[in-house]
Design an enzyme around this catalytic site. Sequence first.
Site, PDB file in Angstrom:
ATOM      1  N   GLY A 173       0.765  -1.245   0.000  1.00 24.40           N
ATOM      2  CA  GLY A 173       0.000   0.000   0.000  1.00 24.40           C
ATOM      3  C   GLY A 173       0.793   1.291   0.000  1.00 24.40           C
ATOM      4  O   GLY A 173       0.358   2.278  -0.572  1.00 24.40           O
TER       5      GLY A 173
ATOM      6  N   GLU B 161       3.679   3.951   6.290  1.00 28.40           N
ATOM      7  CA  GLU B 161       2.455   3.181   6.022  1.00 28.40           C
ATOM      8  C   GLU B 161       1.500   3.973   5.137  1.00 28.40           C
ATOM      9  O   GLU B 161       1.565   5.201   5.088  1.00 28.40           O
ATOM     10  CB  GLU B 161       1.741   2.902   7.348  1.00 28.40           C
ATOM     11  N   ASP B 162       0.604   3.252   4.477  1.00 27.44           N
ATOM     12  CA  ASP B 162      -0.460   3.927   3.728  1.00 27.44           C
ATOM     13  C   ASP B 162      -1.568   4.384   4.669  1.00 27.44           C
ATOM     14  O   ASP B 162      -2.026   5.512   4.608  1.00 27.44           O
ATOM     15  CB  ASP B 162      -1.016   3.017   2.617  1.00 27.44           C
TER      16      ASP B 162
ATOM     17  N   ASP C  55      -5.220   1.655  10.600  1.00 32.08           N
ATOM     18  CA  ASP C  55      -6.639   1.331  10.751  1.00 32.08           C
ATOM     19  C   ASP C  55      -6.845   0.799  12.183  1.00 32.08           C
ATOM     20  O   ASP C  55      -6.999   1.588  13.110  1.00 32.08           O
ATOM     21  CB  ASP C  55      -6.973   0.301   9.664  1.00 32.08           C
TER      22      ASP C  55
ATOM     23  N   LYS D 193      -7.254   6.238  10.267  1.00 30.49           N
ATOM     24  CA  LYS D 193      -8.674   6.031  10.611  1.00 30.49           C
ATOM     25  C   LYS D 193      -8.770   5.710  12.098  1.00 30.49           C
ATOM     26  O   LYS D 193      -8.925   4.556  12.485  1.00 30.49           O
ATOM     27  CB  LYS D 193      -9.212   4.819   9.830  1.00 30.49           C
TER      28      LYS D 193
ATOM     29  N   PHE E  23     -14.239   2.683   3.888  1.00 31.83           N
ATOM     30  CA  PHE E  23     -13.220   1.932   3.160  1.00 31.83           C
ATOM     31  C   PHE E  23     -12.760   2.790   1.992  1.00 31.83           C
ATOM     32  O   PHE E  23     -13.569   3.279   1.204  1.00 31.83           O
ATOM     33  CB  PHE E  23     -13.743   0.570   2.677  1.00 31.83           C
TER      34      PHE E  23
ATOM     35  N   ASP F  23      -5.796  -0.378  -1.930  1.00 30.48           N
ATOM     36  CA  ASP F  23      -6.547  -1.238  -2.848  1.00 30.48           C
ATOM     37  C   ASP F  23      -7.861  -1.742  -2.271  1.00 30.48           C
ATOM     38  O   ASP F  23      -8.072  -1.750  -1.056  1.00 30.48           O
ATOM     39  CB  ASP F  23      -5.707  -2.470  -3.199  1.00 30.48           C
TER      40      ASP F  23
ATOM     41  N   ARG G   8      -5.242   0.812  -6.852  1.00 31.02           N
ATOM     42  CA  ARG G   8      -4.053   1.413  -6.252  1.00 31.02           C
ATOM     43  C   ARG G   8      -3.540   2.594  -7.065  1.00 31.02           C
ATOM     44  O   ARG G   8      -2.889   3.488  -6.543  1.00 31.02           O
ATOM     45  CB  ARG G   8      -2.914   0.376  -6.154  1.00 31.02           C
TER      46      ARG G   8
HETATM   47  P1  IMP Z   1      -4.349  -2.222  10.477  1.00 33.37           P
HETATM   48  O1  IMP Z   1      -5.799  -2.620  10.700  1.00 33.37           O
HETATM   49  O2  IMP Z   1      -4.052  -0.887  11.099  1.00 33.37           O
HETATM   50  O3  IMP Z   1      -3.435  -3.311  10.932  1.00 33.37           O
HETATM   51  O4  IMP Z   1      -4.171  -2.025   8.912  1.00 33.37           O
HETATM   52  C1  IMP Z   1      -3.780  -3.071   8.087  1.00 33.37           C
HETATM   53  C2  IMP Z   1      -3.787  -2.744   6.638  1.00 33.37           C
HETATM   54  O5  IMP Z   1      -5.128  -2.814   6.177  1.00 33.37           O
HETATM   55  C3  IMP Z   1      -3.317  -1.364   6.178  1.00 33.37           C
HETATM   56  O6  IMP Z   1      -1.947  -1.252   6.071  1.00 33.37           O
HETATM   57  C4  IMP Z   1      -3.960  -1.315   4.810  1.00 33.37           C
HETATM   58  O7  IMP Z   1      -3.143  -1.976   3.861  1.00 33.37           O
HETATM   59  C5  IMP Z   1      -5.248  -2.082   5.012  1.00 33.37           C
HETATM   60  N1  IMP Z   1      -6.401  -1.154   5.117  1.00 33.37           N
HETATM   61  C6  IMP Z   1      -6.973  -0.674   6.229  1.00 33.37           C
HETATM   62  N2  IMP Z   1      -8.001   0.153   5.939  1.00 33.37           N
HETATM   63  C7  IMP Z   1      -8.043   0.198   4.582  1.00 33.37           C
HETATM   64  C8  IMP Z   1      -8.887   0.905   3.641  1.00 33.37           C
HETATM   65  O8  IMP Z   1      -9.814   1.668   3.984  1.00 33.37           O
HETATM   66  N3  IMP Z   1      -8.615   0.691   2.322  1.00 33.37           N
HETATM   67  C9  IMP Z   1      -7.618  -0.137   1.888  1.00 33.37           C
HETATM   68  N4  IMP Z   1      -6.804  -0.789   2.733  1.00 33.37           N
HETATM   69  C10 IMP Z   1      -7.033  -0.630   4.061  1.00 33.37           C
HETATM   70 MG    MG Z   2      -0.807  -1.543   4.216  1.00 26.56          MG
END
Ligand code: IMP
Ligand code: MG
Length: 173
Positions: free
Chosen positions: A41, A97-98, A101, A129, A150, A157, A163
């Site tokens: 990402g 990071e992108d 979440d 987020k 989302f 993606d 992407r």
């Molecule tokens: P985490 O929940 O913070 O561990 O995030 C894990 C990964 O989920 C992120 O690095 C993104 O690649 C993906 N992700 C979380 N939210 C979104 C979204 O809204 N769109 C696309 N990818 C997401």
């Molecule tokens: Mg990611």
Amino acid sequence: MHKVEELISEKDIAAKVTAMGSLISKDFKDKDFMVVSVLKGSFIFTADLVRNIDLPLEIAFISASSYDGETTTSSGNLKIRCDIDISVENKTVLLVEDIVDTGLTISRLKDYLYKKGAECVKICTIFDKPDRRKIEVDVDYCGFVIPNEFVVGYGLDYNNKYRNLKNLCKITI
Ligand code: IMP
Ligand code: MG
């Protein structure tokens, strides 16, 4: 087809990345400095960000996923798919990071890099987020706080698509 609506424009993202790069250039001055980009990402954000950092730096990539276990501690449940190819030992690391979440991936990666001997690990994300957080994360550099939707584009993606969009969009599935 999915409904895709713009949340943040290409122009606003570019202005923010420029500002983040300037700030990081000031903060990391005189540091033995390394960027670790979280694939896939953050490849677009990383490419834009590093070109706005006016310092010598090393770049490595890591690909990992975290899965929810019984506990939401930051240590376990991290699967490294592709590891960094440069040592982080005694280095200051900017983990890029992108999106943050739940926070599980980034906090586990941070611990992982400390275990590998990094001196200091700072977290940088273009999108955040916070409403979805399952673990507390200190985000050192954040581009945009976004609502609990989302999103796709600018590297992010849905099913490996979208992407390449230049802006950040909300997708209705
Ligand atoms: P985490 O929940 O913070 O561990 O995030 C894990 C990964 O989920 C992120 O690095 C993104 O690649 C993906 N992700 C979380 N939210 C979104 C979204 O809204 N769109 C696309 N990818 C997401
Ligand atoms: Mg990611």
